[in-house]
Motif scaffolding. Structure first.
Motif, PDB file in Angstrom:
ATOM      1  N   GLU A 109      35.040  15.714 -31.717  1.00 50.16           N
ATOM      2  CA  GLU A 109      36.095  16.644 -32.145  1.00 50.16           C
ATOM      3  C   GLU A 109      36.924  17.186 -30.964  1.00 50.16           C
ATOM      4  O   GLU A 109      38.092  17.555 -31.125  1.00 50.16           O
ATOM      5  N   TYR A 110      36.297  17.246 -29.785  1.00 48.12           N
ATOM      6  CA  TYR A 110      36.896  17.957 -28.651  1.00 48.12           C
ATOM      7  C   TYR A 110      38.348  17.544 -28.336  1.00 48.12           C
ATOM      8  O   TYR A 110      39.225  18.409 -28.176  1.00 48.12           O
ATOM      9  N   PRO A 111      38.669  16.224 -28.233  1.00 43.56           N
ATOM     10  CA  PRO A 111      40.059  15.849 -27.916  1.00 43.56           C
ATOM     11  C   PRO A 111      41.062  16.365 -28.946  1.00 43.56           C
ATOM     12  O   PRO A 111      42.203  16.675 -28.608  1.00 43.56           O
ATOM     13  N   LEU A 112      40.610  16.498 -30.200  1.00 43.13           N
ATOM     14  CA  LEU A 112      41.512  17.015 -31.241  1.00 43.13           C
ATOM     15  C   LEU A 112      41.733  18.516 -31.080  1.00 43.13           C
ATOM     16  O   LEU A 112      42.814  19.028 -31.364  1.00 43.13           O
ATOM     17  N   LEU A 113      40.696  19.206 -30.594  1.00 48.14           N
ATOM     18  CA  LEU A 113      40.836  20.646 -30.320  1.00 48.14           C
ATOM     19  C   LEU A 113      41.887  20.879 -29.236  1.00 48.14           C
ATOM     20  O   LEU A 113      42.670  21.823 -29.307  1.00 48.14           O
ATOM     21  N   LYS A 120      40.963  21.329 -40.870  1.00 50.30           N
ATOM     22  CA  LYS A 120      40.748  20.438 -42.005  1.00 50.30           C
ATOM     23  C   LYS A 120      41.025  18.982 -41.597  1.00 50.30           C
ATOM     24  O   LYS A 120      40.238  18.073 -41.894  1.00 50.30           O
ATOM     25  N   GLU A 121      42.125  18.820 -40.879  1.00 52.76           N
ATOM     26  CA  GLU A 121      42.509  17.478 -40.424  1.00 52.76           C
ATOM     27  C   GLU A 121      41.503  16.943 -39.409  1.00 52.76           C
ATOM     28  O   GLU A 121      41.142  15.757 -39.413  1.00 52.76           O
ATOM     29  N   ARG A 122      41.043  17.855 -38.541  1.00 50.71           N
ATOM     30  CA  ARG A 122      40.044  17.469 -37.522  1.00 50.71           C
ATOM     31  C   ARG A 122      38.796  16.939 -38.210  1.00 50.71           C
ATOM     32  O   ARG A 122      38.255  15.895 -37.837  1.00 50.71           O
ATOM     33  N   LYS A 123      38.346  17.693 -39.196  1.00 51.32           N
ATOM     34  CA  LYS A 123      37.101  17.345 -39.873  1.00 51.32           C
ATOM     35  C   LYS A 123      37.214  15.962 -40.522  1.00 51.32           C
ATOM     36  O   LYS A 123      36.314  15.114 -40.387  1.00 51.32           O
ATOM     37  N   PHE A 124      38.350  15.721 -41.160  1.00 47.69           N
ATOM     38  CA  PHE A 124      38.562  14.442 -41.832  1.00 47.69           C
ATOM     39  C   PHE A 124      38.540  13.303 -40.810  1.00 47.69           C
ATOM     40  O   PHE A 124      37.858  12.288 -40.996  1.00 47.69           O
ATOM     41  N   THR A 125      39.277  13.483 -39.711  1.00 43.96           N
ATOM     42  CA  THR A 125      39.390  12.425 -38.700  1.00 43.96           C
ATOM     43  C   THR A 125      38.055  12.169 -38.011  1.00 43.96           C
ATOM     44  O   THR A 125      37.658  11.011 -37.809  1.00 43.96           O
ATOM     45  N   VAL A 126      37.363  13.247 -37.654  1.00 38.60           N
ATOM     46  CA  VAL A 126      36.078  13.085 -36.949  1.00 38.60           C
ATOM     47  C   VAL A 126      35.083  12.354 -37.851  1.00 38.60           C
ATOM     48  O   VAL A 126      34.408  11.411 -37.401  1.00 38.60           O
ATOM     49  N   ASN A 127      35.026  12.753 -39.094  1.00 38.16           N
ATOM     50  CA  ASN A 127      34.093  12.084 -40.018  1.00 38.16           C
ATOM     51  C   ASN A 127      34.449  10.605 -40.204  1.00 38.16           C
ATOM     52  O   ASN A 127      33.568   9.756 -40.313  1.00 38.16           O
ATOM     53  N   ALA A 159      37.041   8.639 -27.524  1.00 39.36           N
ATOM     54  CA  ALA A 159      38.242   8.096 -26.889  1.00 39.36           C
ATOM     55  C   ALA A 159      39.294   7.714 -27.935  1.00 39.36           C
ATOM     56  O   ALA A 159      40.485   7.813 -27.687  1.00 39.36           O
ATOM     57  N   LEU A 160      38.815   7.308 -29.110  1.00 42.18           N
ATOM     58  CA  LEU A 160      39.745   6.793 -30.114  1.00 42.18           C
ATOM     59  C   LEU A 160      40.197   7.825 -31.143  1.00 42.18           C
ATOM     60  O   LEU A 160      41.177   7.595 -31.846  1.00 42.18           O
ATOM     61  N   VAL A 161      39.477   8.920 -31.239  1.00 40.71           N
ATOM     62  CA  VAL A 161      39.714   9.866 -32.340  1.00 40.71           C
ATOM     63  C   VAL A 161      41.138  10.413 -32.354  1.00 40.71           C
ATOM     64  O   VAL A 161      41.685  10.725 -33.400  1.00 40.71           O
ATOM     65  N   LYS A 162      41.740  10.518 -31.169  1.00 43.65           N
ATOM     66  CA  LYS A 162      43.120  11.041 -31.109  1.00 43.65           C
ATOM     67  C   LYS A 162      44.146   9.913 -31.291  1.00 43.65           C
ATOM     68  O   LYS A 162      45.343  10.137 -31.177  1.00 43.65           O
ATOM     69  N   LYS A 163      43.638   8.720 -31.555  1.00 44.39           N
ATOM     70  CA  LYS A 163      44.471   7.531 -31.774  1.00 44.39           C
ATOM     71  C   LYS A 163      45.447   7.306 -30.618  1.00 44.39           C
ATOM     72  O   LYS A 163      46.676   7.357 -30.795  1.00 44.39           O
TER      73      LYS A 163
END
Lengths: 229, 453
Positions: A109-113, A120-127, A159-163
């Motif tokens: 989750e950290y890079p999205l923070l 809500k968006e973070r949770k969806f993407t991380v999952n 590394a990929l979560v933030k696309k």
């Protein structure tokens, strides 16, 4: 024709050990196409990590031109470079470099923070990435409670979560056994296909080179044109 | 921000022992500072309460008395003191006033004819009921157990004497004291034979009666007899060896003879000492309107030792607090430096993920703040427990500047500003001490940070 994500032209990088100048890279040029698997190979001390650091915007070249995603890095100040790394570049380290006080979910989750993505968006993407990397059920585990392979999966997801447009992986399989290493490469191939992300690897591992779209060889800081798979 | 606090908090728990030591160092510093501060407060309020009980808060004299009255007492007497008192009692500030009472200070020679002893004295003529009421003053809610001054005897037209003076006059037997020197000769034997026919029979005299001779405002010395009913021991030896309290009328008749309706001081005791300045101004206006040429002297002017003692203890408090702050600064700085050194690689990783320099600084500063908050809060809690234990233990002590023995009450909970100040000081010191290591961490080149293992 594939779009170019990274364009490096005549880049030099020198270090000083005392008064002695060490030329780590000499007039290196390369281009990384979007959604490609690019490998940089060479012996220890050949300049692979230095090149990856420059591509990752965590080091500054002595001379030459670097453009990532159409942005000329030399024109950015420290804060802008940080923001740029946060948005466009993913890093995967040989030793995984997970944050020990954060659990698996929080590490991803950290890079999205950092980009202030809503919860809500973070949770969806991380999952989504936890599932994609086969880490479901381990969300609350701390890095110290994970195996090497699991940790590297977390690092890939992080590394990929933030696309990002480009992910740089410095010997990502070096600390893994061959089976796990193979799984990790396979996972990255899936990710490349799914998210159209360009991967640039430095490696000694000839086994994984068969997956490469492009291979560059560095010898004493100089780029050689071709590599025989 | 919540996320930063969460991460910083977890980081503080990574090396629990080191964090605990830092927290304890801050807590101990806090305890020392708070208890010293509470003790200084106790001195402050103790002395002020003592002075307030004995001397009130405002002294009203004829203008010039405070500066020159000691040499020219008769020139500064107030014949209209009853009017002054009445006006004050009817004024707008009457609800702020606890007691308004006249006093007359006199000095002279006291002798005990039976013992054949004499001594110089400082006396005060007073209204016993007013003085008793003044002794009840507890403006700071200290509930101090100050030794009662037996003013009742003055209502019986008798005198109250300092213990030291009574001993020096040899009046131990009649006043139930120990410590008098045994006289070598009977005083009756000292009478000159040539005047023995005029001598009175000493044995018929009341042993507790003293003769007081005062140089009056005008004319020849006046002498009056006064029965001493009780002694009172002041903590100030200079007072104890000279003091006589007597009914105001006795002092007036000694000093002014038949024209005795005068005093040199009207003492005002306020309910709230904080309103001294405001009430002084109101009374000054009142006296101007009335056309009375009076001066009003405040507690800090007529008892200057009060301020001196306080400034000394205040300085000690600040000095000790600064030393504690420096110790906290170094302890937390050391902890944070170690913490930074252990996390170079992590710092490099966070920076490579896009965390700005300020973000790195923020983590370490928040860590310093968390350590500071825990340490300071623990310090306040421990100090509260210690202060409560001491306050309930019944320990007594004598504050400086001659105040009477009183219960040792550490003014901690009664002094929230002290608690807030020390708490903020400790947290600030902790934050400041984490700033330099945080700056070092944030300025480190990312590739250098990533190389550390």
């Amino acid at each position: 024709m594939l779009e170019t994500v990274a364009n490096i032209q005549k880049v030099c990088k020198s270090y000083y050990l005392g008064k002695v100048e060490i030329k780590a890279l000499k007039q290196v040029s390369l281009q990384v196409p979007s959604g490609s698997f690019t490998f940089i190979v060479g012996k220890s001390g050949s300049g692979k990590s230095t090149l990856l650091n420059l591509l990752g915007a965590i080091d500054i070249p002595t001379s030459g031109y670097i453009e990532i995603n159409g942005v000329k890095l030399s024109g950015l100040n420290d804060n802008s470079l940080s923001d740029f790394r946060g948005e466009s570049i993913g890093h995967i380290f040989q030793n995984f470099n997970l944050i020990p006080v954060l659990n698996l979910y929080e590490n991803i989750e950290y890079p999205l923070l950092l980009q202030n993505i809503p919860k809500k968006e973070r949770k969806f993407t991380v999952n989504e990435f936890i599932e994609a990397t086969g880490l479901s059920g381990l969300e609350k585990h701390l890095p110290s409670e994970l195996s090497g392979g699991q940790m590297q999966r977390v690092a890939i997801a992080r590394a990929l979560v933030k696309k990002p447009s480009i992910v740089l992986a410095d010997e990502p399989t070096a600390n893994l056994d061959s089976v796990t290493g193979g799984e990790i490469i396979s996972l990255m191939l899936d990710m490349k296909k799914q998210y159209r992300t360009a991967f640039v690897f430095s490696t000694h591992d000839k086994e994984i080179l068969k997956e490469a779209d492009d291979i560059y060889t560095l010898v004493d800081g100089t780029m050689e044109d071709s590599y025989d798979k | 921000m919540t996320n930063s606090i969460k991460i910083a908090f977890r980081n503080t728990l990574r090396n629990k022992r080191r964090t605990l030591l830092s927290v304890l160092a801050i807590a101990i510093g806090g305890v020392a500072s708070l208890l010293l501060g509470a003790f200084v407060s106790s001195i402050y309020y103790g002395i002020q309460t003592g002075i307030s009980k004995d001397s009130g808060h405002l002294h009203i004299h004829k203008n010039g008395f405070f500066k020159y009255g000691i040499a020219k007492v008769g020139q500064y007497d107030m014949a209209n003191y009853l009017d002054i008192i009445q006006e004050i009692k009817n004024s707008d500030t009457k609800d702020e006033i606890s007691v308004v009472t006249p006093t007359l200070s006199i000095a002279g020679i006291v002798s005990n004819s039976y013992r054949g002893t004499s001594q110089t004295f400082m006396g005060i003529g007073l209204v016993a009921d007013d003085q008793k009421k003044m002794q009840e003053w507890d403006g700071f809610g200290l509930n101090l157990k100050i030794q009662d001054i037996p003013f009742d005897v003055i209502n019986d037209k008798k005198g109250l004497m300092g213990k030291g003076l009574a001993i020096n006059l040899g009046m131990c037997e009649e006043l139930g004291l120990d410590g008098c020197l045994k006289s070598e000769k009977n005083s009756t034997q000292e009478v000159d034979p040539e005047i023995s026919s005029f001598a009175i029979d000493i044995s018929s005299l009341d042993k507790s009666v003293v003769d007081i001779m005062v140089a009056p405002a005008q004319g020849a010395p006046n002498i009056s007899s006064l029965a001493i009913a009780k002694v009172w021991q002041s903590r100030q030896k200079t007072v104890d060896d000279r003091f006589i309290a007597m009914p105001l009328e006795v002092a007036q008749s000694l000093f002014y003879g038949s024209d005795y309706k005068k005093v040199n001081t009207v003492t005002v005791q306020l309910k709230d000492v904080q309103k001294t300045g405001q009430i002084k101004q109101n009374l000054q206006k009142l006296f101007e309107i009335k056309g009375w040429n009076l001066e009003i002297i405040t507690l800090s002017e007529f008892a200057p030792q009060f301020k001196k003692v306080l400034s000394m203890f205040g300085f000690i408090f600040i000095f000790v607090s600064l030393i504690i702050a420096v110790i906290v600064l170094f302890t937390v700085s050391n902890t944070m430096t170690m913490s930074v050194m252990e996390r170079y690689k992590e710092i490099g990783t966070l920076r490579s993920m896009g965390l700005r320099r300020w973000g790195v600084k923020k983590y370490f500063i928040i860590e310093g703040a968390i350590i500071g908050v825990f340490g300071a809060t623990l310090g306040v809690t421990i100090a509260y427990i210690i202060a409560t234990t001491i306050n309930n233990s019944g320990l007594t002590w004598s504050p400086p500047s001659g105040s009477d023995e009183q219960l040792l009450i550490l003014q901690l909970t009664q002094n929230p500003m002290l608690i807030i100040t020390v708490w903020v000081l400790l947290v600030t010191a902790s934050v400041i001490s984490s700033f330099l290591p945080a700056k070092k961490a944030s300025n480190m080149p990312i590739i250098d940070a990533l190389r550390y293992n």
